[in-house]
Design a protein around this motif. Structure first.
Motif, mmCIF file in Angstrom:
data_model
loop_
_atom_site.group_PDB
_atom_site.id
_atom_site.type_symbol
_atom_site.label_atom_id
_atom_site.label_comp_id
_atom_site.label_asym_id
_atom_site.label_seq_id
_atom_site.Cartn_x
_atom_site.Cartn_y
_atom_site.Cartn_z
ATOM 1 N N LEU A 76 83.644 71.199 71.534
ATOM 2 C CA LEU A 76 82.257 70.918 71.167
ATOM 3 C C LEU A 76 81.379 70.880 72.410
ATOM 4 O O LEU A 76 80.220 71.277 72.386
ATOM 5 C CB LEU A 76 82.170 69.591 70.420
ATOM 6 C CG LEU A 76 82.754 69.606 69.016
ATOM 7 C CD1 LEU A 76 82.671 68.227 68.387
ATOM 8 C CD2 LEU A 76 82.007 70.601 68.145
ATOM 9 N N SER A 120 82.401 79.658 74.673
ATOM 10 C CA SER A 120 82.612 78.435 73.890
ATOM 11 C C SER A 120 83.205 78.768 72.528
ATOM 12 O O SER A 120 83.960 77.989 71.965
ATOM 13 C CB SER A 120 81.307 77.675 73.733
ATOM 14 O OG SER A 120 80.407 78.445 73.004
ATOM 15 N N PHE A 121 82.902 79.960 72.000
ATOM 16 C CA PHE A 121 83.426 80.290 70.681
ATOM 17 C C PHE A 121 84.881 80.722 70.712
ATOM 18 O O PHE A 121 85.552 80.700 69.690
ATOM 19 C CB PHE A 121 82.570 81.375 70.021
ATOM 20 C CG PHE A 121 81.463 80.779 69.215
ATOM 21 C CD1 PHE A 121 81.709 80.249 67.965
ATOM 22 C CD2 PHE A 121 80.183 80.696 69.720
ATOM 23 C CE1 PHE A 121 80.713 79.657 67.218
ATOM 24 C CE2 PHE A 121 79.168 80.121 68.990
ATOM 25 C CZ PHE A 121 79.429 79.598 67.736
ATOM 26 N N ILE A 139 75.407 69.782 67.288
ATOM 27 C CA ILE A 139 76.707 69.751 67.982
ATOM 28 C C ILE A 139 76.779 68.552 68.925
ATOM 29 O O ILE A 139 77.806 67.877 69.017
ATOM 30 C CB ILE A 139 76.933 71.056 68.771
ATOM 31 C CG1 ILE A 139 76.906 72.237 67.800
ATOM 32 C CG2 ILE A 139 78.271 71.037 69.487
ATOM 33 C CD1 ILE A 139 76.809 73.565 68.481
ATOM 34 N N LYS A 174 82.603 74.396 60.335
ATOM 35 C CA LYS A 174 83.678 73.736 61.070
ATOM 36 C C LYS A 174 83.465 72.224 61.087
ATOM 37 O O LYS A 174 84.401 71.448 60.923
ATOM 38 C CB LYS A 174 83.713 74.244 62.509
ATOM 39 C CG LYS A 174 84.529 75.497 62.688
ATOM 40 C CD LYS A 174 84.647 75.788 64.155
ATOM 41 C CE LYS A 174 85.620 76.890 64.445
ATOM 42 N NZ LYS A 174 85.662 77.205 65.858
ATOM 43 N N VAL A 212 70.541 73.421 66.480
ATOM 44 C CA VAL A 212 72.002 73.603 66.564
ATOM 45 C C VAL A 212 72.578 72.744 67.700
ATOM 46 O O VAL A 212 73.603 72.070 67.532
ATOM 47 C CB VAL A 212 72.358 75.091 66.791
ATOM 48 C CG1 VAL A 212 73.865 75.255 66.901
ATOM 49 C CG2 VAL A 212 71.845 75.923 65.647
ATOM 50 N N LEU A 217 80.591 74.405 73.313
ATOM 51 C CA LEU A 217 79.651 74.944 72.336
ATOM 52 C C LEU A 217 78.254 74.395 72.600
ATOM 53 O O LEU A 217 77.255 75.111 72.553
ATOM 54 C CB LEU A 217 80.128 74.497 70.942
ATOM 55 C CG LEU A 217 79.963 75.490 69.818
ATOM 56 C CD1 LEU A 217 80.656 76.779 70.139
ATOM 57 C CD2 LEU A 217 80.537 74.903 68.530
ATOM 58 N N PHE A 238 76.365 82.150 63.659
ATOM 59 C CA PHE A 238 77.092 81.185 64.504
ATOM 60 C C PHE A 238 76.850 79.756 64.019
ATOM 61 O O PHE A 238 77.753 78.941 63.959
ATOM 62 C CB PHE A 238 76.624 81.287 65.957
ATOM 63 C CG PHE A 238 77.217 82.447 66.681
ATOM 64 C CD1 PHE A 238 78.583 82.668 66.680
ATOM 65 C CD2 PHE A 238 76.410 83.342 67.365
ATOM 66 C CE1 PHE A 238 79.135 83.743 67.348
ATOM 67 C CE2 PHE A 238 76.954 84.421 68.037
ATOM 68 C CZ PHE A 238 78.312 84.624 68.028
ATOM 69 N N THR A 239 75.584 79.510 63.674
ATOM 70 C CA THR A 239 75.230 78.165 63.199
ATOM 71 C C THR A 239 76.025 77.844 61.938
ATOM 72 O O THR A 239 76.531 76.737 61.783
ATOM 73 C CB THR A 239 73.725 78.109 62.868
ATOM 74 O OG1 THR A 239 73.029 78.728 63.924
ATOM 75 C CG2 THR A 239 73.255 76.684 62.708
ATOM 76 N N THR A 254 79.580 77.073 62.872
ATOM 77 C CA THR A 254 79.636 75.747 63.503
ATOM 78 C C THR A 254 79.504 74.660 62.446
ATOM 79 O O THR A 254 80.235 73.675 62.442
ATOM 80 C CB THR A 254 78.490 75.617 64.527
ATOM 81 O OG1 THR A 254 78.461 76.784 65.307
ATOM 82 C CG2 THR A 254 78.663 74.409 65.401
ATOM 83 N N TYR A 255 78.545 74.884 61.537
ATOM 84 C CA TYR A 255 78.307 73.894 60.486
ATOM 85 C C TYR A 255 79.550 73.747 59.598
ATOM 86 O O TYR A 255 79.998 72.626 59.324
ATOM 87 C CB TYR A 255 77.099 74.336 59.657
ATOM 88 C CG TYR A 255 76.874 73.505 58.436
ATOM 89 C CD1 TYR A 255 76.327 72.222 58.540
ATOM 90 C CD2 TYR A 255 77.229 73.978 57.177
ATOM 91 C CE1 TYR A 255 76.137 71.447 57.417
ATOM 92 C CE2 TYR A 255 77.044 73.209 56.052
ATOM 93 C CZ TYR A 255 76.501 71.949 56.176
ATOM 94 O OH TYR A 255 76.339 71.185 55.066
#
Ligand code: ADP
Length: 489
Positions: free
Chosen positions: A54, A110-111, A42, A245, A38, A57, A238-239, A242-243
């Motif tokens: 980013l 970060s989120f 990022i 996004k 991950v 994150l 979360f991954t 993130t992916y």
């Protein structure tokens, strides 16, 4: 043995394996792998776009990856090699919890970046403050724990009160973003709820550990194995966010590139069209000049006297030729202005006189339209007289065309500018069409059914000339229409 019993046996063996150092190593290693992937994902996106959220994150996931790296190294030393490291065993949870809580603070913050997107400093302050407070608490608890462990190295860490406090602290750290997201759902965008669910899932692990300690003195192996996967599952969630996004961003980027390409292509086509129109217009000038010449000769009876019907025909042709000639002059004028080939010859000009001499005054009179000239007789402005006259002629001819009874012209002084205003009491223009007025060939309403004759170039010429003077022009419409030309002083 039936399938159910087999499942129970498998579950128990996994359970007991997971409770060993080997099991711990496996868990830490899988987590390390996941967090590294991950972080890499990022980081490579951050390398490309350098976007702040980013960065946060990336740091959050990197902190978790580093925690797991350290723990994997320690556990692999214990499992595969240096037996002396065995004495570290009682201290490991202390180190692990310290690193994990620290990493969680970074990750949780970060989120929630979207909430702070426009006030990054506040986010930085929040992270620093939170980290500071939590680290102090962790250090105090851990100091007690370390003293306990040094005195009684064989004690099971899960029965320690310090362990309970640290797990409670973890729950608090994870709860903070849920609270923020809940009160800012809109700002979080469409993934807000997904992120919240991931945090809730992450909380199950420490919550189960707390239950284990409180009700079973930390001895329930079942609860221990049950607890472990949730942090892992939440990281998967979360991954996923993130992916998604990143995919969204890639899609938007691609669409943007396509739109840009389309824009450039259309812009080029537009330019080609303009060039074509101006070349054709240029070529039309010569035949029109001869047509005008012959029409004049016909009128002067150089080819003999004309009958009434012939005279009528000649006047129609003359009128249309004049219209064509004006259209061509407008097109060429505009294309020169747009190509920025025109240079201004600035002079101090008496605007009252410039307006007064206008030939549309007569036309207005013929139509019975009153003109109210509010410009002071001595008002002087620095403009290019020829071009500025064109601005007035164009605005004025429109006003005469549409006015019912009255046109008024005035000048208003601003701090750094002059506003030249031409206003009529005509039918006005719909609000949404006001901006388009200044586009080339734009005419309000259907061109074919239009009773007023025109080319749709007048206002485009006005705009170009005004901009050449570093000014701006716009239209307002309530009852009639009001054109405002704003020039810097
Ligand atoms: P043209 O007058 O040759 O059609 P313009 O660029 O001068 O071209 O004007 C564009 C359009 O804006 C006109 O066709 C007309 O529909 C609208 N317009 C301009 N001035 C006025 C006005 N004073 N009142 C109402 N409509 C106007």
């Amino acid at each position: 043995m039936n399938a159910f019993e087999l499942l129970i046996i498998i579950y128990h063996s996994i359970n007991s394996f997971m409770a060993t150092d080997g099991g711990e190593l496996l868990k830490k290693f899988v987590e390390l792998f996941l967090f590294t992937v991950v972080t890499y994902m990022i980081a490579s996106e951050y390398g490309r776009s350098k976007e702040r959220h980013l960065k946060y994150l990336m740091i959050g996931f990197a902190a978790l990856a580093i925690d797991k790296l350290i723990m994997s190294l320690v556990f692999s030393s214990i499992v595969f090699g240096d037996v002396r490291l065995f004495i570290l065993n009682p201290f490991l949870p202390i180190l692990d919890l310290f690193l994990e809580i620290f990493a969680l603070i970074l990750l949780t913050n970060s989120f929630i970046y979207p909430i702070f997107a426009d006030k990054v400093d506040a986010l930085k302050r929040k992270i620093t403050r939170e980290t500071f407070i939590v680290i102090i608490i962790v250090l105090i608890i851990e100091a007690f724990w370390l003293v306990r462990v040094t005195h009684e190295p064989t004690a099971a860490f899960r029965s320690e009160l310090s362990y309970l406090f640290l797990e409670l602290l973890k729950i608090m750290v994870l709860y903070s973003p849920i609270f923020y997201i809940l009160s800012n759902l809109k700002k979080m965008g469409k993934y807000g709820p997904h992120i919240m669910i991931a945090f809730i899932v992450a909380m199950i692990t420490p919550a189960t550990n707390v239950i284990n300690v409180v009700f079973f003195g930390g001895a329930s192996n079942n609860l221990r194995v049950f607890a472990h996967p949730f942090l892992f599952i939440s990281v998967l969630l979360f991954t996923r966010v993130t992916y998604l996004k990143l995919v969204d961003k890639a899609t938007i980027k691609r669409e943007l590139a396509e739109t840009k390409e389309k824009y450039v292509r259309e812009h080029e086509l537009g330019k080609m069209k303009d060039e074509f129109v101006s070349t054709v217009s240029h070529e039309l000038r010569t035949p029109i000049t001869s047509m005008k010449l012959y029409l004049a000769l016909l009128r002067q009876k150089k080819f003999g006297a004309l009958k009434k019907k012939q005279q009528d025909a000649v006047s129609i042709v003359e009128k249309e030729t004049n219209r064509l000639s004006k259209l061509i002059a407008d097109i060429l004028n505009l294309s020169r202005l747009e190509a920025k080939k025109t240079k201004l010859k600035l002079e101090n000009v008496n605007i009252y006189k410039l307006v007064k001499n206008n030939l549309y005054y007569n036309l207005a009179e013929q139509k019975g339209v009153e003109i109210e000239n509010n410009i002071s007789k001595k008002f002087i402005a620095t403009v290019d007289p020829e071009k500025f006259k064109q601005v007035f002629i164009n605005l004025f001819s429109n006003a005469v065309n549409y006015a019912r009874r009255k046109i008024s012209i005035s000048v208003k002084e601003g701090v750094n500018h002059w506003d030249f205003i031409v206003e009529d009491d005509g039918p006005g223009i719909e609000k949404e069409k006001l901006e388009k007025l200044f586009d080339k060939f734009y005419r309000v309403g259907d061109y074919l059914t239009k009773d007023k004759k025109g080319t749709g170039l007048g206002l485009a010429i006005v705009k170009n000339i005004v901009e050449l003077h570093n000014g701006e022009v716009w239209a307002e419409s309530k009852k009639g229409t009001r054109f405002i030309v704003r020039l810097p002083k």
